[in-house]
Design a protein around this motif. Structure first.
Motif, PDB file in Angstrom:
ATOM      1  N   LEU A  70       0.824  -1.204   0.000  1.00 28.92           N
ATOM      2  CA  LEU A  70       0.000   0.000   0.000  1.00 28.92           C
ATOM      3  C   LEU A  70       0.859   1.256   0.000  1.00 28.92           C
ATOM      4  CD1 LEU A  70      -2.776   1.267   0.087  1.00 28.92           C
ATOM      5  CD2 LEU A  70      -2.781   1.016   2.579  1.00 28.92           C
ATOM      6  N   LEU A  71       1.959   1.245   0.755  1.00 27.38           N
ATOM      7  CA  LEU A  71       2.878   2.393   0.737  1.00 27.38           C
ATOM      8  C   LEU A  71       3.453   2.596  -0.662  1.00 27.38           C
ATOM      9  CD1 LEU A  71       4.874   2.013   4.089  1.00 27.38           C
ATOM     10  CD2 LEU A  71       3.314   3.878   3.470  1.00 27.38           C
ATOM     11  N   ALA A  72       3.803   1.500  -1.311  1.00 24.87           N
ATOM     12  CA  ALA A  72       4.359   1.606  -2.661  1.00 24.87           C
ATOM     13  C   ALA A  72       3.351   2.215  -3.624  1.00 24.87           C
ATOM     14  CB  ALA A  72       4.797   0.219  -3.140  1.00 24.87           C
ATOM     15  N   GLU A  73       2.080   1.824  -3.499  1.00 26.50           N
ATOM     16  CA  GLU A  73       1.049   2.381  -4.362  1.00 26.50           C
ATOM     17  C   GLU A  73       0.840   3.866  -4.093  1.00 26.50           C
ATOM     18  OE1 GLU A  73      -2.377   0.019  -3.629  1.00 26.50           O
ATOM     19  OE2 GLU A  73      -1.585  -1.775  -4.634  1.00 26.50           O
ATOM     20  N   ARG A  74       0.828   4.246  -2.797  1.00 22.32           N
ATOM     21  CA  ARG A  74       0.601   5.657  -2.462  1.00 22.32           C
ATOM     22  C   ARG A  74       1.754   6.541  -2.929  1.00 22.32           C
ATOM     23  NH1 ARG A  74      -3.330   6.429   1.591  1.00 22.32           N
ATOM     24  NH2 ARG A  74      -2.839   8.649   1.380  1.00 22.32           N
ATOM     25  N   LEU A  75       2.967   6.004  -2.909  1.00 22.95           N
ATOM     26  CA  LEU A  75       4.142   6.793  -3.306  1.00 22.95           C
ATOM     27  C   LEU A  75       4.492   6.616  -4.773  1.00 22.95           C
ATOM     28  CD1 LEU A  75       6.376   6.043  -0.181  1.00 22.95           C
ATOM     29  CD2 LEU A  75       5.161   8.178  -0.676  1.00 22.95           C
ATOM     30  N   ASP A  76       3.794   5.691  -5.447  1.00 22.87           N
ATOM     31  CA  ASP A  76       4.039   5.417  -6.867  1.00 22.87           C
ATOM     32  C   ASP A  76       5.474   4.964  -7.103  1.00 22.87           C
ATOM     33  OD1 ASP A  76       3.398   5.146  -9.519  1.00 22.87           O
ATOM     34  OD2 ASP A  76       3.836   7.239 -10.021  1.00 22.87           O
ATOM     35  N   VAL A  77       5.911   4.024  -6.238  1.00 21.25           N
ATOM     36  CA  VAL A  77       7.248   3.447  -6.377  1.00 21.25           C
ATOM     37  C   VAL A  77       7.125   1.939  -6.160  1.00 21.25           C
ATOM     38  CG1 VAL A  77       8.456   5.526  -5.622  1.00 21.25           C
ATOM     39  CG2 VAL A  77       7.760   3.802  -3.929  1.00 21.25           C
ATOM     40  N   SER A  78       8.236   1.242  -6.278  1.00 18.79           N
ATOM     41  CA  SER A  78       8.245  -0.207  -6.044  1.00 18.79           C
ATOM     42  C   SER A  78       8.383  -0.486  -4.547  1.00 18.79           C
ATOM     43  CB  SER A  78       9.388  -0.860  -6.809  1.00 18.79           C
ATOM     44  OG  SER A  78      10.636  -0.432  -6.275  1.00 18.79           O
ATOM     45  N   GLU A  79       8.028  -1.724  -4.158  1.00 16.74           N
ATOM     46  CA  GLU A  79       8.197  -2.106  -2.753  1.00 16.74           C
ATOM     47  C   GLU A  79       9.674  -2.116  -2.362  1.00 16.74           C
ATOM     48  OE1 GLU A  79       5.749  -5.252  -1.052  1.00 16.74           O
ATOM     49  OE2 GLU A  79       4.695  -5.385  -2.972  1.00 16.74           O
ATOM     50  N   ARG A  80      10.547  -2.399  -3.311  1.00 16.00           N
ATOM     51  CA  ARG A  80      11.984  -2.370  -3.034  1.00 16.00           C
ATOM     52  C   ARG A  80      12.422  -0.953  -2.669  1.00 16.00           C
ATOM     53  NH1 ARG A  80      16.769  -4.206  -7.300  1.00 16.00           N
ATOM     54  NH2 ARG A  80      18.541  -3.816  -5.877  1.00 16.00           N
TER      55      ARG A  80
END
Length: 320
Positions: free
Chosen positions: A25-35
Motif C-alpha cells: 500500500l505504501l508503494a502504491e501511495r508513493l508510486d514506487v516499487s516495494e523495493r
C-alpha cells in the motif's frame, strides 16, 4: 518520480497517519516499487526514526516510539493547531508555561512564512490565570499513570483544613482541569469517602501502593459533573446547594447572555422563568439583583426569607 528527499518526507507523513502500513500500500501511495519503499525505510531509520517491521501475509511498517524524539512532520492544519495549543498552555495551570514558550519558538522557526503570519496574528490573553497555583507537570504525569494502572497513590497534602499536612492514601479516579486548576478525584482510603484534591497542593510519595478495582462515582455521574458539584458545595450531582426560581420581568433574550449555566425559560415578550444557583441564599439574592427588574418568587421559602433579610439590611444602610 519525486526526488529522494521529497519521497522520504511523503513516506514519513504517511507513517504518522496510521498505526500499520502494508508495504504494498505504501508503494502504491508513493508510486514506487516495494523495493524502493524498503530502501527509504532504511534511510529513515538511519536518520533516527524508529520504524519497525510488521509481521503478516503482506508485511508492513510501523512508526514506533523511540528513546529520543526524532524530527516530526506536520501539515498546515496540524502546525497551526499545535501553535495555538502552545500559546494557551500557560493558562492551563500545568506549570509548563516556559517549556511551552520554548517549544512554540522552535515550531515557529521552521514554519513557512504563510503559517508564521497566521500564528503571529493570534494573541492570547490568559484570563483567570492563577499565578502561583501551577501544578507540577511531573506530578500530573505520575497521577495520570496511576489512574491508568489503577494504583493507589500516597502524598502529603496542604489543603488548608484540619486534614491538611497529613499523609493520604487515595485510589485515583481521574485527573481533571477546571478554570486553570488541576484536581485529583479519588477514593480516600483512610476516610472511606470520595475526595477532591488540588494537584498544586500535594507532594507525591513513592512508590505507589497496590492495585485496586476502580469504584463508580456517587450517583453514577460523570467526573465533570461530580467535580462541578463538589466545587459548588452540592452533596449529590452538580446542583448548587441553594437554588431559587423566579419569574423575571424581562424577555429571555435579555437574560440568557448573562445566565451562565442557569435555566432560562421564555414566557412571552417581556417575561421569563429563571432558576439561579449559588453557595448561599444571599448569593442567590445578589445574582437576582443584577438584572434591575421586578420579579415574582416561585420558591423555595428560604429565598423569600433571605429577600426580606436583605431588604432590611439595605434599608438600614440607606437610612444611615
Amino acid at each position: 518520480m519525486a526526488t529522494t528527499s521529497a519521497r522520504l518526507l511523503s513516506l514519513l507523513s504517511l507513517l504518522q497517519t496510521r498505526r500499520d502500513w502494508p508495504g504494498q500500500l505504501l508503494a502504491e501511495r508513493l508510486d514506487v516499487s516495494e523495493r524502493t519503499v524498503r530502501r527509504d525505510v532504511e534511510r529513515l531509520r538511519d536518520l533516527g526514526y524508529p520504524i519497525g517491521a510488521v509481521k503478516g501475509p503482506d508485511g508492513g511498517y510501523r512508526l514506533q516510539a523511540g528513546a529520543e524524539l526524532p524530527p516530526l512532520l506536520f501539515d498546515d492544519g496540524q502546525a497551526v493547531a499545535l501553535a495555538v495549543a502552545l500559546r494557551t498552555a500557560a493558562s492551563s495551570g500545568a506549570g509548563i508555561g516556559e517549556d511551552a514558550a520554548r517549544a512554540l519558538a522552535t515550531v515557529r522557526q521552521v514554519m513557512p512564512s504563510r503559517l508564521r503570519h497566521r500564528i503571529d496574528a493570534l494573541q492570547v490573553s490568559a484570563v483567570g490565570d492563577r499565578r502561583g497555583a501551577q501544578a507540577d507537570p511531573q506530578a500530573l504525569v505520575a497521577l495520570a499513570a496511576a489512574v491508568r494502572e489503577h494504583e493507589v497513590v500516597r502524598f502529603d497534602y496542604a489543603g488548608g483544613s484540619s486534614e491538611s499536612g497529613l499523609a493520604r492514601r487515595v485510589e485515583p479516579h481521574h485527573v481533571v482541569t477546571r478554570a486553570g486548576r488541576w484536581y485529583l478525584v479519588g477514593w480516600d482510603l483512610d476516610r472511606a469517602d470520595w475526595r477532591v484534591f488540588r494537584v498544586d497542593r500535594l507532594t507525591l510519595r513513592t512508590p505507589n501502593g497496590p492495585r485496586f478495582t476502580p469504584r463508580e462515582l456517587p450517583g453514577g455521574v460523570s467526573v465533570d459533573a461530580y467535580l462541578a458539584g463538589t466545587l459548588r458545595g452540592a452533596t449529590t450531582g452538580e446542583e448548587w446547594p441553594c437554588q431559587g426560581e423566579v419569574v423575571l420581568a424581562l424577555p429571555a433574550a435579555a437574560v440568557s447572555p448573562f445566565a451562565q449555566d442557569w435555566t432560562v425559560e421564555d414566557l412571552g415578550a417581556d417575561r421569563c422563568r429563571l432558576v439561579v444557583g449559588s453557595w448561599s441564599w444571599a448569593g442567590v439574592v445578589a445574582l437576582l439583583g443584577r438584572y434591575e427588574a421586578d420579579f415574582e418568587v416561585v420558591g423555595p421559602p428560604e429565598l423569600r426569607v433571605e429577600l426580606q433579610r436583605t431588604a432590611e439590611r439595605f434599608s438600614r444602610a440607606a437610612a444611615q
